[in-house]
Design an enzyme around this catalytic site. Structure first.
Site: not given
Length: 392
Positions: A130, A137, A141, A192-193, A226, A249-251, A325, A368
């Site tokens: 990963c 970032c 979020c 990061g994105e 992602s 990444s909807l959430h 997490n 992360c």
């Protein structure tokens, strides 16, 4: 938790955690270039073109990052070539392991003092890396440790690739017991994105999947990229004709909540983001992974599970539920297991394939950005990223 040894930091190199520096892109590296460009670079240094293949074979084929180990190169040529084409990009300042060594996390210092993280995860049938695509970032979020750091800068192609080559070397050493000694999968789910660093991420994917010695020879189908839902970049990805997996990444399935959890939703709403994801799936034949971090009393209500099921029913999509997490001091917490099980049940009842992500690395700040955030807090630096400009 096991603390692994790290490369000592030279006393003539000040610790970048406590030294603020202006963010800047790193020097040119072999991994920034395709094989043809490497040959041009090598001949430009007064060496025969075949040295490019020798260097590439060491780096991508043998996973050798230490110039001293490249003994088939004449010493004078080796010094010149490795200085110009294999500069040090990543210096490990903390490495930790847990899950009996199956999960290993590294915090890297970059040449300008920026911090990034990468994780190696071993399973009985595979090893996955990963990796980060940005230092920090900019997506903000609120439940994400990296998102709270802000953006320092994009990573270069080579800074991304070098994380993978290093971790592939760890896998090849047999250090991840109980797993095959070959890295087989890479997920762009670190700091990061990825699609906000679009050109470099795509070039890194091409480098990772090109056959050795031009690249690492991984399968495109074993690469996951992602995004939080940058719709123009998602549509641009469709045109690349790659076969990587897209993870969204909807959430949250509703705009009211997603506007809060994923602020970019204020620009591209749920319907538009899902349309782009479904178009990617239709073009590539690859099932989209819908990432959904379950947050206690925030997005884990049964009605949201039902709404998500309706949105995804009959689509080429899979839901990957992620037990949150929590980061230290955060108000966000993971959903209780009974709530998680009910969410899964409702999605599956709606005909949507759903799994719960294996929780790894809680002992080592596995989410992360947590190691980097902790390092900055300990240093009292307020963040290498705090007042930095973004280096494009």
């Amino acid at each position: 938790m096991t603390i692994l040894p790290v490369i000592p930091i030279s006393p003539d190199q000040p610790d970048a955690v406590t030294t603020r520096r202006r963010p800047s892109m790193p020097p040119r590296h072999l991994a920034d270039l395709d094989l043809a460009a490497r040959k041009t670079a090598v001949t430009g240094l007064g060496e025969p073109a075949f040295r490019a293949k020798q260097l590439s074979t060491h780096y991508f084929g043998r996973l050798v990052r230490d110039p001293a180990a490249m003994t088939d190169l004449p010493s004078a040529a080796r010094d010149k070539l490795t200085t110009e084409l294999l500069p040090t990009l990543l210096t490990p300042i903390r490495e930790q392991a847990c899950d009996d060594g199956a999960t290993r996390k590294t915090l890297w210092r970059l040449h300008d003092g920026a911090l990034v993280e990468s994780v190696l995860m071993g399973y009985p049938d595979r090893i996955t890396a990963c990796v980060s695509s940005q230092a920090g970032c900019g997506m903000a979020c609120p439940f994400c440790a990296t998102g709270q750091q802000g953006l320092t800068r994009n990573l270069s192609v080579a800074e991304i690739v070098d994380q993978v080559v290093y971790l592939a070397g760890v896998a090849a050493s047999g250090a991840v017991t109980g797993s095959p000694p070959r890295l087989s999968r890479v997920v762009f789910m670190g700091m990061g994105e990825p699609l906000a660093n679009y050109p470099r991420v795509i070039e890194a994917v091409r480098r990772l999947t090109a056959p050795a010695p031009e690249g690492l020879g991984l399968s495109q189908r074993h690469i996951t990229v992602s995004t939080v839902g940058l719709v123009p970049a998602m549509r641009r990805l469709i045109a690349e004709q790659l076969s990587v997996t897209l993870a969204l990444s909807l959430h949250a399935p509703d705009d009211d909540l997603r506007d809060e959890l994923v602020p970019v939703n204020q620009r591209w709403k749920v319907a538009e983001v899902l349309d782009a994801a479904f178009d990617y799936a239709a073009q590539t034949g690859r099932r989209v992974s819908i990432e959904y971090a379950l947050i206690r009393d925030v997005n884990d209500q049964p009605w949201r599970a039902d709404l998500l099921g309706r949105l995804l029913h009959g689509k080429l999509a899979h839901v990957n539920l992620i037990p949150l997490n929590p980061t230290p001091g955060s108000k966000w917490d993971a959903s209780p297991k009974p709530v998680e099980r009910e969410f899964v049940r409702r999605l599956r009842e709606a005909g949507v394939a759903t799994t719960v992500r294996d929780t790894r690395g809680r002992e080592i700040d596995g989410a992360c950005g947590q190691l980097a955030a902790g390092e900055l807090t300990q240093a009292g630096a307020g963040g290498v990223a705090a007042d930095a400009e973004v280096a494009q």
